[in-house]
Design an enzyme around this catalytic site. Structure first.
Site, PDB file in Angstrom:
ATOM      1  CG  ASP A 103      83.237  -2.284  23.390  1.00 26.28           C
ATOM      2  OD1 ASP A 103      82.245  -2.626  22.709  1.00 26.28           O
ATOM      3  OD2 ASP A 103      83.515  -2.787  24.487  1.00 26.28           O
ATOM      4  CB  SER A 109      91.331   0.750   3.434  1.00 18.94           C
ATOM      5  OG  SER A 109      90.015   1.185   3.649  1.00 18.94           O
ATOM      6  CG  HIS A 138      88.033  -0.867  -0.665  1.00 16.74           C
ATOM      7  ND1 HIS A 138      88.745   0.308  -0.770  1.00 16.74           N
ATOM      8  CD2 HIS A 138      88.048  -1.220   0.653  1.00 16.74           C
ATOM      9  CE1 HIS A 138      89.170   0.661   0.439  1.00 16.74           C
ATOM     10  NE2 HIS A 138      88.766  -0.246   1.315  1.00 16.74           N
TER      11      HIS A 138
END
Length: 249
Positions: free
Chosen positions: A170, A84, A229
Site C-alpha cells: 500500500d 536501483s 538492470h
C-alpha cells in the site's frame, strides 16, 4: 533499526554495506555478500517496508538514508553499495552524511527521475488471494502474465506460512512517484564513487553523467558486459570483481 544480515567477521578492512532495490531484500545479494565476506564484514539490510524490516507510513529517500545512517552509526564508517532504489538511498546517505561513507558504489541507477512505473506489478501482487494459496506456483498463476523470472523475484517476498507479503504494498504504491524520483539535495560527496551499470540496461546513459558529476566529484563509470538492470543476478562474478577492485583500490 533495519533488519540486517551479517556475513563474515569484522577485520582491519572497512565493512561493506549492501542496499537492495525495490521489491528486494538483503537475501538477493547473498552470493556476492558471501564472497566479499571472506576478508571483511558485509552488512546486508532489508530496507523499510521490505523483508523483515519495519513498516512505515512513508517511503522517501531522506527517511531511507536515515535508516542506513542508523545502521552505520552502530557498525562504523563503511563502503556502501546500493542497487536501483537502494542506490538512490545510498546516494542521499553519502550526500547528507558523508562521514559515514568511505567509498560509494551505485549499481545501475542515476540521481534523476524515471518515467517507468511499477504500479502494475504491485497490483498483480495484490491480486493474489493469500488465504487460498498453498504454494508459490499457485501465487504465480494468480499474478497473471508476468515473466517467470519476474514472478520468481517477487515471490521471494511472499511468506506462505504467515499468508502475507513482506512488502508494504500500500505504501509502496502510494509513494511510487517519490521512489521513481530523486530529491533535491544540497551538498556534494567528495569521496570515491563508482557508478556501475549493466551494458544492456538503459537506466544509466551518457545523458545522466552530468547530473551524477554535479553531485559526486570523483564519479567513475563502469559497465558490466552482457548484463541488464539486474546485473548482480545476471553477472555476479563480474559485479563482485568490479566491487572488489574499487573498494580495495
Amino acid at each position: 533499526m533495519l533488519n540486517t544480515i551479517l556475513t563474515g567477521e569484522p577485520s582491519d578492512r572497512p565493512p561493506l554495506l549492501i542496499v537492495h532495490g525495490l521489491f528486494g531484500s538483503a537475501r538477493n545479494w547473498g552470493v556476492i555478500a558471501r564472497r566479499i565476506g571472506t576478508d571483511r564484514q558485509v552488512i546486508s539490510v532489508d530496507m523499510r517496508n521490505h523483508g523483515d524490516s519495519h513498516w512505515t507510513e512513508s517511503h522517501d529517500y531522506f527517511g531511507m538514508a536515515e535508516d542506513l545512517a542508523e545502521v552505520l552509526e552502530h557498525h562504523g564508517t563503511a563502503d556502501v553499495l546500493g542497487h536501483s532504489m537502494g542506490g538512490k538511498a545510498s546516494m542521499v546517505l553519502a550526500l547528507t552524511r558523508p562521514a559515514l561513507v568511505r567509498r560509494l558504489i551505485v549499481a545501475d541507477i542515476a540521481p534523476v527521475a524515471y518515467g517507468h512505473d511499477q504500479i502494475d506489478n504491485i497490483r498483480k501482487m495484490k491480486q493474489v488471494d493469500l488465504e487460498k494459496i498453498a504454494s508459490r506456483s499457485e501465487a504465480a498463476e494468480m499474478m497473471g502474465d508476468l515473466e517467470a523470472a519476474t514472478a520468481a523475484f517477487f515471490l521471494q517476498s511472499l511468506d506462505l506460512q504467515e499468508k502475507r507479503w513482506k512488502l508494504n504494498l500500500d505504501v509502496l504504491e502510494r509513494d511510487m512517484e517519490t521512489i521513481l524520483g530523486f530529491p533535491e539535495v544540497s551538498g556534494r560527496f567528495d569521496g570515491p564513487a563508482l557508478f556501475l551499470s549493466g551494458a544492456n540496461s538503459s537506466y544509466v546513459t551518457p545523458e545522466h553523467h552530468a547530473a551524477i558529476e554535479a553531485l559526486f566529484a570523483q564519479a567513475r563509470f563502469e559497465e558490466i558486459a552482457g548484463a541488464g538492470h539486474w546485473l548482480h543476478a545476471e553477472k555476479p562474478r563480474e559485479v563482485e570483481a568490479a566491487v572488489r577492485g574499487f573498494i580495495e583500490g
